[in-house]
Scaffold this active site. Structure first.
Site, PDB file in Angstrom:
ATOM      1  N   ASP A 219       0.821  -1.211   0.000  1.00 44.66           N
ATOM      2  CA  ASP A 219       0.000   0.000   0.000  1.00 44.66           C
ATOM      3  C   ASP A 219       0.858   1.265   0.000  1.00 44.66           C
ATOM      4  OD1 ASP A 219      -2.654   0.480  -0.309  1.00 44.66           O
ATOM      5  OD2 ASP A 219      -3.110   0.675   1.811  1.00 44.66           O
ATOM      6  N   ASP A 265      -9.421  -2.194   2.349  1.00 46.12           N
ATOM      7  CA  ASP A 265      -9.125  -1.679   3.683  1.00 46.12           C
ATOM      8  C   ASP A 265     -10.200  -2.059   4.687  1.00 46.12           C
ATOM      9  OD1 ASP A 265      -6.777  -0.360   2.777  1.00 46.12           O
ATOM     10  OD2 ASP A 265      -8.053   1.157   1.868  1.00 46.12           O
TER      11      ASP A 265
END
Length: 426
Positions: A219, A265
């Site tokens: 990420d 997420d």
């Protein structure tokens, strides 16, 4: 325009004005607070209910609902596969027409969304069906080959109630396909998230740490190191994110200034939180300490992500804040309670449930296939035990303990037989 963008594994990002170059009035503080608060609430719902359903899924008897277990090898390879997929989508959008790619993706997620939403609402809808509802069972079976070579490809069992749920989900699917409305998008996104948390199971805490740690690096690199993730997120039109308009108070349901949160997420930390709930249950202490701790850690990490994104007006990888919180908080609690060893030795896939048969040992087989076949033929062709022909023999086999009694029974049987012959002669 300030809008939060995300892809399946990215959290939130801030970007500039609309594509046509016009400017929009800035969102009000109330609208921004409503949007971010709604995203936070929508992220918590699939994690909480998905974790509860993951426990029932692990104990379930339906083979079609059995969870997919993620091993440490799968967790180590996942960031690499995700990076290749992300880069491939980036190149596709650069080379081919964005319109045709999104049309193909829309049809793909249209089918997946209907199935996911149907599976999500099925337990709730069952409570509304009357007792005398005519519920019939169906089976969808696809096979390949014939005779002994026949192989099952799809074997799906469902009933009339499932068909009703599928019909309701299809209405949402058509609405999304025609209008791309943000409410339809969120219904599909919530369904994907809840199914992911429910059906994807980590086998132990170490695997969860490997997966979250790898995606932490993934990420950070793709958000801060390149523009690949933001480009794909802006080009990708699919229900892979939750959205909520920041100008809802001004424009109502037709608002179009969205804050966004990627499903990755939600699902990635969610499956780790669900694992900790199953660990709590395995301790048999009637407490859910680690589940509530990790759940609170997720709220803290996502709230910190939204705060920093709003302050710096820049793309923020949510896993940068969620991973340390979701791993660190439960580990600290385990250190305080002295249960670190139990936490990291817990194996979710090794749970032996009441209905699950367990093979404790394997038979030992030695020799070549030819010798084994010969021995089997010899056993089959060997002498068989003769069936006793009279009552005395039966009695002798079943009661061999008293020879005297056996002798007396034989004499009595012979005497009765001789008397019967005398009567016939007379």
């Amino acid at each position: 325009m300030d809008s939060a963008l995300s892809d399946p594994h990215n959290a939130s990002a801030e970007t500039g004005g609309p594509a046509n170059g016009t400017t929009r009035p800035p969102s009000t503080p109330e609208g921004i607070a409503l949007a971010y608060g709604s995203l936070l609430l929508m992220a918590l719902l699939p994690i909480f209910f998905g974790a509860l359903r993951s426990v029932r899924c692990a104990r379930g008897k339906n083979p079609s609902d059995m969870p997919e277990t993620i091993t440490s090898r799968d967790a180590a390879r996942f960031p690499i596969i995700a990076s290749c997929t992300l880069l491939g989508l980036y190149l596709f959008f650069k080379i081919f027409s964005q319109e045709y790619i999104n049309l193909l993706l829309s049809m793909y997620f249209f089918v997946l969304g209907i199935l996911a939403l149907s599976h999500t609402i099925s337990p709730f809808m069952n409570k509304f069906f009357p007792v005398n509802f005519p519920n019939r069972q169906y089976q969808l079976l696809f096979t390949q080959g014939s005779g002994e070579n026949k192989e099952e490809i799809i074997n799906y069992e469902f009933d009339t109630k499932d068909l009703v749920c599928l019909g309701l989900s299809s209405i949402v699917g058509v609405w999304y396909l025609l209008r791309k409305h943000w409410i339809a998008n969120n219904l599909f996104g919530l369904a994907f998230s809840l199914n992911g948390v429910e059906l994807l199971h980590l086998n132990n805490v170490s695997t969860g740490c490997i997966l979250l740690g790898g995606l932490f690096i993934y990420d950070v690199f793709w958000v801060f190191g390149t523009n690949v993730m933001v480009t794909v997120a802006k080009s990708f039109e699919a229900p892979i994110k939750l959205v909520f308009p920041q100008d809802l108070l001004e424009k109502g349901l037709e608002a179009d200034n969205f804050a966004m949160l990627g499903l990755g997420d939600i699902v990635i930390p969610g499956i780790f939180i669900a694992l900790l709930l199953r660990f709590d249950i395995s301790l048999k202490k009637n407490t859910h300490t680690y589940f509530y701790t990790s759940f609170a850690a997720y709220i803290f990490g996502l709230g910190l992500t939204i705060f920093i994104m709003h302050i710096f007006k820049h793309a923020q990888p949510a896993l940068l804040y969620l991973v340390p919180a979701c791993i660190g908080f439960p580990v600290l609690v385990a250190l305080v309670k002295g249960e670190v060893t139990e936490m990291f030795s817990y194996e979710s896939s090794a749970e032996i449930l009441p209905h699950t048969p367990r093979l404790t040992h394997f038979p030992t087989v030695s020799g070549s296939p030819a010798s084994l076949a010969d021995s089997m033929q010899q056993k089959l062709a060997g002498p068989r035990h003769r069936r006793p022909q009279n009552a005395s023999a039966i009695y002798e086999e079943s009661n061999p303990k008293d020879p005297a009694a056996v002798t007396e029974s034989k004499e009595g049987t012979e005497a009765s037989a001789s008397k019967g012959l005398e009567k016939k002669e007379k």
